[in-house]
Design an enzyme around this catalytic site. Sequence first.
Site, PDB file in Angstrom:
ATOM      1  N   THR A  55     -77.539 -86.247  45.913  1.00  0.00           N
ATOM      2  CA  THR A  55     -76.928 -84.906  45.982  1.00  0.00           C
ATOM      3  C   THR A  55     -77.771 -83.896  45.225  1.00  0.00           C
ATOM      4  OG1 THR A  55     -74.864 -86.115  45.733  1.00  0.00           O
ATOM      5  CG2 THR A  55     -74.712 -83.720  45.710  1.00  0.00           C
TER       6      THR A  55
ATOM      7  N   ILE B 203     -76.904 -96.342  39.395  1.00  0.00           N
ATOM      8  CA  ILE B 203     -76.648 -96.498  40.829  1.00  0.00           C
ATOM      9  C   ILE B 203     -75.407 -95.660  41.172  1.00  0.00           C
ATOM     10  CG2 ILE B 203     -76.064 -98.166  42.646  1.00  0.00           C
ATOM     11  CD1 ILE B 203     -77.377-100.330  40.817  1.00  0.00           C
ATOM     12  N   ALA B 204     -75.535 -94.853  42.213  1.00  0.00           N
ATOM     13  CA  ALA B 204     -74.452 -93.961  42.662  1.00  0.00           C
ATOM     14  C   ALA B 204     -74.094 -92.865  41.657  1.00  0.00           C
ATOM     15  CB  ALA B 204     -73.204 -94.768  43.034  1.00  0.00           C
ATOM     16  N   SER B 205     -75.072 -92.467  40.850  1.00  0.00           N
ATOM     17  CA  SER B 205     -74.813 -91.381  39.893  1.00  0.00           C
ATOM     18  C   SER B 205     -74.900 -90.013  40.553  1.00  0.00           C
ATOM     19  CB  SER B 205     -75.793 -91.463  38.718  1.00  0.00           C
ATOM     20  OG  SER B 205     -77.118 -91.415  39.197  1.00  0.00           O
ATOM     21  N   GLY B 206     -75.393 -89.961  41.780  1.00  0.00           N
ATOM     22  CA  GLY B 206     -75.461 -88.674  42.487  1.00  0.00           C
ATOM     23  C   GLY B 206     -76.868 -88.093  42.562  1.00  0.00           C
ATOM     24  N   LYS B 207     -77.859 -88.934  42.459  1.00  0.00           N
ATOM     25  CA  LYS B 207     -79.251 -88.440  42.506  1.00  0.00           C
ATOM     26  C   LYS B 207     -79.556 -87.783  43.851  1.00  0.00           C
ATOM     27  CE  LYS B 207     -80.707 -92.565  41.504  1.00  0.00           C
ATOM     28  NZ  LYS B 207     -79.392 -93.206  41.297  1.00  0.00           N
TER      29      LYS B 207
ATOM     30  N   GLU C  44     -86.985 -89.020  43.185  1.00  0.00           N
ATOM     31  CA  GLU C  44     -85.835 -89.836  42.805  1.00  0.00           C
ATOM     32  C   GLU C  44     -86.337 -91.067  42.054  1.00  0.00           C
ATOM     33  OE1 GLU C  44     -83.361 -90.922  46.082  1.00  0.00           O
ATOM     34  OE2 GLU C  44     -81.838 -91.834  44.814  1.00  0.00           O
TER      35      GLU C  44
ATOM     36  N   GLY D 143     -80.844 -91.847  36.820  1.00  0.00           N
ATOM     37  CA  GLY D 143     -79.426 -92.091  36.609  1.00  0.00           C
ATOM     38  C   GLY D 143     -79.012 -93.414  37.218  1.00  0.00           C
TER      39      GLY D 143
END
Length: 230
Positions: free
Chosen positions: A35, A29-33, A103, A27
């Site tokens: 989490t 950048i900052a898509s929530g991977k 990730e 995903g």
Amino acid sequence: AGGLLLCSWDKPLTNDGKKKTLICIEGNIASGKTTCLDYFAKTTSIEVLTEPVAKWRNVHGHNLLGLMYQDSSRWGITLQTYVQLTMLEHHTRPMVSPIRMMERSIHSAKNIFVENLYRSGRMPEVDYLVLTEWFEWIKKNIDVSVDLIVYLQTSPEICYERLKRRCRKEEKIIPMEYLQAIHELYEEWLVKRTLFNISCPVLVIEADHDLQKMTEKYEENRDRILTPYS
Ligand code: DCP
């Protein structure tokens, strides 16, 4: 409400006790991977490998990530060569559990980030070709195959907001256009399938929601992600 499976399962659905399974979370950048990985790390006994970003920020005292954002034309190739190495190290590290969740991957490093530098004119063709030759050699000679990609599909605007909120110092200068370009490449690669060949199944999960709702989505999709392999 759940995710969308985009292609048929062309790999064995079950573990035969010998075969180990690799699931990559992809995903923007900052898509929530993170989490997503945290959720599976806390609620299952699978092995979880987060992105080696700490290494990229400190290569014997050099912050390659910072250098790349300051001057991507000069340092893009340097960072991406190192990313390719650290990703290869993750792909080849002996697995301690039948299922590993990772990730990103060596594939997105090349197909998304290197591709973006090249297309935007910030990586000379010769650098791109050298990295491509390395990548092709690796794919041919080392097992970097993936069994399932989970694509956290976000809108670039949401990623931009999250990025501003989390305030990682190197990323302060990332413009909206950069997130848009990464988003488009992900869509071309994993949804439209017009960019590079993709030979493993892709599960798309809409990921614009807040933390609470995302946790529910991971709960909902848990079996689709893990059961074929357990
Ligand atoms: N990066 C890069 N080239 C790559 C991979 C990543 O330049 N091949 C950069 C993009 C980010 C940083 O490294 O600035 C960290 O990447 P991620 O987006 O994967 O990590 P996040 O922590 O942002 O993920 P998330 O917020 O989804 O948990």
